[in-house]
Design a protein around this motif. Sequence first.
Motif, PDB file in Angstrom:
ATOM      1  N   MET A   1      -0.415  -3.551 -18.432  1.00  0.00           N
ATOM      2  CA  MET A   1      -0.983  -3.941 -17.151  1.00  0.00           C
ATOM      3  C   MET A   1      -1.765  -5.248 -17.244  1.00  0.00           C
ATOM      4  O   MET A   1      -1.882  -5.977 -16.271  1.00  0.00           O
ATOM      5  CB  MET A   1      -1.913  -2.830 -16.608  1.00  0.00           C
ATOM      6  CG  MET A   1      -1.194  -1.714 -15.891  1.00  0.00           C
ATOM      7  SD  MET A   1       0.062  -2.193 -14.666  1.00  0.00           S
ATOM      8  CE  MET A   1      -0.904  -2.533 -13.225  1.00  0.00           C
ATOM      9  N   PHE A   2      -2.328  -5.508 -18.451  1.00  0.00           N
ATOM     10  CA  PHE A   2      -3.074  -6.770 -18.606  1.00  0.00           C
ATOM     11  C   PHE A   2      -2.135  -7.957 -18.364  1.00  0.00           C
ATOM     12  O   PHE A   2      -2.473  -8.898 -17.645  1.00  0.00           O
ATOM     13  CB  PHE A   2      -3.694  -6.856 -20.008  1.00  0.00           C
ATOM     14  CG  PHE A   2      -4.344  -8.194 -20.271  1.00  0.00           C
ATOM     15  CD1 PHE A   2      -5.621  -8.445 -19.817  1.00  0.00           C
ATOM     16  CD2 PHE A   2      -3.655  -9.206 -20.934  1.00  0.00           C
ATOM     17  CE1 PHE A   2      -6.217  -9.690 -20.022  1.00  0.00           C
ATOM     18  CE2 PHE A   2      -4.241 -10.445 -21.140  1.00  0.00           C
ATOM     19  CZ  PHE A   2      -5.524 -10.679 -20.691  1.00  0.00           C
ATOM     20  N   LEU A   3      -0.949  -7.859 -18.964  1.00  0.00           N
ATOM     21  CA  LEU A   3       0.009  -8.962 -18.835  1.00  0.00           C
ATOM     22  C   LEU A   3       0.436  -9.131 -17.376  1.00  0.00           C
ATOM     23  O   LEU A   3       0.545 -10.254 -16.875  1.00  0.00           O
ATOM     24  CB  LEU A   3       1.219  -8.710 -19.737  1.00  0.00           C
ATOM     25  CG  LEU A   3       2.143  -9.912 -19.922  1.00  0.00           C
ATOM     26  CD1 LEU A   3       1.413 -11.072 -20.583  1.00  0.00           C
ATOM     27  CD2 LEU A   3       3.373  -9.540 -20.728  1.00  0.00           C
ATOM     28  N   LYS A   4       0.648  -7.990 -16.691  1.00  0.00           N
ATOM     29  CA  LYS A   4       1.041  -8.060 -15.277  1.00  0.00           C
ATOM     30  C   LYS A   4      -0.049  -8.749 -14.464  1.00  0.00           C
ATOM     31  O   LYS A   4       0.209  -9.567 -13.587  1.00  0.00           O
ATOM     32  CB  LYS A   4       1.272  -6.648 -14.724  1.00  0.00           C
ATOM     33  CG  LYS A   4       2.649  -6.122 -14.974  1.00  0.00           C
ATOM     34  CD  LYS A   4       2.858  -4.828 -14.231  1.00  0.00           C
ATOM     35  CE  LYS A   4       4.250  -4.288 -14.511  1.00  0.00           C
ATOM     36  NZ  LYS A   4       4.432  -2.960 -13.972  1.00  0.00           N
TER      37      LYS A   4
ATOM     38  N   TRP B 111      -3.975  -9.142  -5.234  1.00  0.00           N
ATOM     39  CA  TRP B 111      -5.091  -8.333  -5.727  1.00  0.00           C
ATOM     40  C   TRP B 111      -4.653  -6.936  -6.157  1.00  0.00           C
ATOM     41  O   TRP B 111      -5.260  -6.349  -7.051  1.00  0.00           O
ATOM     42  CB  TRP B 111      -6.208  -8.268  -4.684  1.00  0.00           C
ATOM     43  CG  TRP B 111      -7.019  -9.520  -4.717  1.00  0.00           C
ATOM     44  CD1 TRP B 111      -6.939 -10.570  -3.856  1.00  0.00           C
ATOM     45  CD2 TRP B 111      -7.985  -9.894  -5.699  1.00  0.00           C
ATOM     46  NE1 TRP B 111      -7.793 -11.576  -4.231  1.00  0.00           N
ATOM     47  CE2 TRP B 111      -8.451 -11.186  -5.356  1.00  0.00           C
ATOM     48  CE3 TRP B 111      -8.494  -9.283  -6.837  1.00  0.00           C
ATOM     49  CZ2 TRP B 111      -9.414 -11.857  -6.114  1.00  0.00           C
ATOM     50  CZ3 TRP B 111      -9.450  -9.956  -7.589  1.00  0.00           C
ATOM     51  CH2 TRP B 111      -9.892 -11.218  -7.226  1.00  0.00           C
ATOM     52  N   ALA B 112      -3.593  -6.419  -5.543  1.00  0.00           N
ATOM     53  CA  ALA B 112      -3.104  -5.090  -5.948  1.00  0.00           C
ATOM     54  C   ALA B 112      -2.682  -5.119  -7.415  1.00  0.00           C
ATOM     55  O   ALA B 112      -2.936  -4.165  -8.157  1.00  0.00           O
ATOM     56  CB  ALA B 112      -1.939  -4.675  -5.059  1.00  0.00           C
ATOM     57  N   VAL B 113      -2.069  -6.214  -7.840  1.00  0.00           N
ATOM     58  CA  VAL B 113      -1.662  -6.329  -9.245  1.00  0.00           C
ATOM     59  C   VAL B 113      -2.892  -6.567 -10.126  1.00  0.00           C
ATOM     60  O   VAL B 113      -3.052  -5.933 -11.172  1.00  0.00           O
ATOM     61  CB  VAL B 113      -0.649  -7.484  -9.440  1.00  0.00           C
ATOM     62  CG1 VAL B 113      -0.223  -7.576 -10.896  1.00  0.00           C
ATOM     63  CG2 VAL B 113       0.560  -7.266  -8.552  1.00  0.00           C
ATOM     64  N   ALA B 119       2.791   0.087  -9.539  1.00  0.00           N
ATOM     65  CA  ALA B 119       3.800  -0.591  -8.710  1.00  0.00           C
ATOM     66  C   ALA B 119       4.256   0.274  -7.538  1.00  0.00           C
ATOM     67  O   ALA B 119       4.448  -0.220  -6.419  1.00  0.00           O
ATOM     68  CB  ALA B 119       4.984  -0.982  -9.576  1.00  0.00           C
ATOM     69  N   LYS B 120       4.409   1.580  -7.799  1.00  0.00           N
ATOM     70  CA  LYS B 120       4.915   2.489  -6.748  1.00  0.00           C
ATOM     71  C   LYS B 120       3.937   2.579  -5.584  1.00  0.00           C
ATOM     72  O   LYS B 120       4.331   2.757  -4.439  1.00  0.00           O
ATOM     73  CB  LYS B 120       5.117   3.896  -7.335  1.00  0.00           C
ATOM     74  CG  LYS B 120       6.255   4.008  -8.314  1.00  0.00           C
ATOM     75  CD  LYS B 120       6.274   5.424  -8.884  1.00  0.00           C
ATOM     76  CE  LYS B 120       7.035   5.434 -10.199  1.00  0.00           C
ATOM     77  NZ  LYS B 120       6.745   6.640 -10.993  1.00  0.00           N
ATOM     78  N   ARG B 125       0.015   1.366  -0.174  1.00  0.00           N
ATOM     79  CA  ARG B 125      -1.435   1.182  -0.026  1.00  0.00           C
ATOM     80  C   ARG B 125      -1.743  -0.080   0.804  1.00  0.00           C
ATOM     81  O   ARG B 125      -2.648  -0.079   1.635  1.00  0.00           O
ATOM     82  CB  ARG B 125      -2.091   1.081  -1.419  1.00  0.00           C
ATOM     83  CG  ARG B 125      -3.601   1.039  -1.414  1.00  0.00           C
ATOM     84  CD  ARG B 125      -4.221   2.323  -0.905  1.00  0.00           C
ATOM     85  NE  ARG B 125      -5.681   2.250  -0.918  1.00  0.00           N
ATOM     86  CZ  ARG B 125      -6.470   3.117  -0.299  1.00  0.00           C
ATOM     87  NH1 ARG B 125      -5.958   4.124   0.389  1.00  0.00           N
ATOM     88  NH2 ARG B 125      -7.775   2.985  -0.339  1.00  0.00           N
ATOM     89  N   ILE B 126      -0.987  -1.132   0.556  1.00  0.00           N
ATOM     90  CA  ILE B 126      -1.203  -2.369   1.324  1.00  0.00           C
ATOM     91  C   ILE B 126      -0.923  -2.106   2.800  1.00  0.00           C
ATOM     92  O   ILE B 126      -1.714  -2.493   3.673  1.00  0.00           O
ATOM     93  CB  ILE B 126      -0.319  -3.517   0.776  1.00  0.00           C
ATOM     94  CG1 ILE B 126      -0.850  -3.976  -0.589  1.00  0.00           C
ATOM     95  CG2 ILE B 126      -0.279  -4.697   1.744  1.00  0.00           C
ATOM     96  CD1 ILE B 126       0.082  -4.885  -1.351  1.00  0.00           C
ATOM     97  N   ASN B 127       0.179  -1.412   3.084  1.00  0.00           N
ATOM     98  CA  ASN B 127       0.499  -1.097   4.484  1.00  0.00           C
ATOM     99  C   ASN B 127      -0.597  -0.239   5.113  1.00  0.00           C
ATOM    100  O   ASN B 127      -0.990  -0.449   6.258  1.00  0.00           O
ATOM    101  CB  ASN B 127       1.845  -0.372   4.574  1.00  0.00           C
ATOM    102  CG  ASN B 127       2.998  -1.324   4.317  1.00  0.00           C
ATOM    103  OD1 ASN B 127       2.859  -2.533   4.478  1.00  0.00           O
ATOM    104  ND2 ASN B 127       4.125  -0.793   3.890  1.00  0.00           N
ATOM    105  N   GLU B 128      -1.079   0.733   4.331  1.00  0.00           N
ATOM    106  CA  GLU B 128      -2.139   1.618   4.836  1.00  0.00           C
ATOM    107  C   GLU B 128      -3.385   0.804   5.199  1.00  0.00           C
ATOM    108  O   GLU B 128      -3.987   0.996   6.255  1.00  0.00           O
ATOM    109  CB  GLU B 128      -2.466   2.652   3.757  1.00  0.00           C
ATOM    110  CG  GLU B 128      -3.399   3.760   4.240  1.00  0.00           C
ATOM    111  CD  GLU B 128      -3.811   4.679   3.089  1.00  0.00           C
ATOM    112  OE1 GLU B 128      -3.247   4.576   1.989  1.00  0.00           O
ATOM    113  OE2 GLU B 128      -4.735   5.489   3.323  1.00  0.00           O
TER     114      GLU B 128
END
Lengths: 276, 323
Positions: A1-4, B111-113, B119-120, B125-128
Amino acid sequence: MFLKSALSFARLEYRTLRFYPSSFFLAIVQSFVTTGMWFFVSLFLKDYADKSLASYGGDFVSYMVIGVVFFQNAAIIMTLPYQSINTAYWDKRLEVYNSSSYGIWAFITGRFIWTSLYQFLIQVGVLTFAVLIAGVNINTSIPMIPLLLFYLSFIFTCLGFGLIGASNIFNLEVKQGREPFTWLVDVLARIFSGIYYPLAVLPASIHFVSRLIPHTYALEGIRLVMLSGYGFENRIVLNNTLIMLGFAIISMILGIYSLQSALDKAYKGNGVGMVV
Amino acid sequence: MAIEKAIELQNIFKRYKIKNSKSPFVALDDVSLSINKGEIFGLLGSNGAGKTTIIKIMAGLLEADSGSGSVLGHDIYKEHKTIRSMVSLVAPTADVGTDNNLTVRQNLEFWAVVYALEAKQRVARINEMLDFLDLRQYEHHWPMSISAGNRQKLAIARSLLVENPIIFLDEPTVKLDAKSADAVRELVGRINREFGITVILTTHYIFEAEELCERVAIMHKGKIISCDTVANLRKNLQKYDELTITCKDISKEAIDGIKAFPYVITCDYGANTIRIQMTNLHEKLLEIIKALRKHGIEITEIATNQPSLEDIYVEKIGAGGSQ
């Protein structure tokens, strides 16, 4: 996740560039202008200087172009961590980044990934132009592994130095202007590492300074590989590769340690950012 | 059943070093605080009172010089990185953390990332959040092309992407016009009600704290000079509720009857007006009206005046300032 998370920051840089494509164009022009300027200076001095460059194939123009192209890249990578943190600090983003899962490290890593790729493309473009259009001579059989090792170790050494420099934002409270550590390395490299002229030009009494600077080993190695086609069978190439790997590992360890210590110090002191 | 605590701080001190100055700036001076899970808690104080500093400490972004405390059971010194990952933060200005080269949706995707959302979950969540914050119509707009209020909503949406149990809102309505500020205030209430999130809000708008917060801590010069529910703060203030009744044919017997009530402090009357200072105005108002009617007095107008949070604030700041 860090890389992502880091790649997300890299993608952000890419999107910003797409938004302002003129920046990319100007960066390419800047690189061509700087390299071109030294190209013509070296053309002017060629006849005299070629005599001193027997070990590099006796071609001052090629010697100069390679030195300038790789040094420019190193200088950009070295100032990247300080500029990234400094800009985020004044944009009031730093503390917001700090509050995310991987914090400031993902931000710096993302910026580093993007800048390295971006600079690599520019470097390749400039060198291709120099060889195909300007008639700069490079060896036709360049050993790729030594070249890759020199390139990567040089970049990571500069990144490590950059991280040490960035720690001064909190250690020395250098929040504007030039940061002294990377400034010093940059100045010493310009004078003592043989970017623009062979080290033999320098007085023998100050040669030891050249040997303290990673740029000296990196540029010497890259030139031997690219201009003379030497690989690890050449003692200087092998030694310089090992020295550069050592520089890369040590500077990265010191860089990560100093920046993390500086962030910890800021956490205990006045905080990382201006505003929550 | 004991109330679960979201945050507990005891005797927190924090001093900032000032460049070229030998004496540090005292940001927090012996601050103790206890915030319950699920409440909206207000930190009220003027600029420089220490509100942002205490928020930074509670959010794991700044270390206290001394004192002790925990956030969601995690020690503020040893586990500040864990605390950071469990709380959300909205800065005073919406533009902090918002990238103007990304659309509203792209900002949330970015920001989600960064917030390490699976990912799922990201798209859902963004839509919510876009729906919850009424930003759906602006999802493809650039932040600079939407109103300041909607940019603040975007900042709140960003902080809500991760379902953290605590959210810190540092002056969320500052720099907003009245309409946008109203919308953000309404939103704060909904965040608390619909998601059960503990909301810690700093503000220097007294009415905002009064409208939103179950409990309020009044800060002044790095100290908490009062911390309680707004009702209790009122009760403890040595200022009584006031009742002004306009009426006809006032009799002395009626006034004596009113004076006899134990909760009435003073009762004056003029030609057509009775002025009463009392406690528990809301509970006892009907009793007073009944007593006046019993004496045949015809009431034409009633005006009440309870001490506002502003009265409390002014008094407390006065007391705090003189300490």
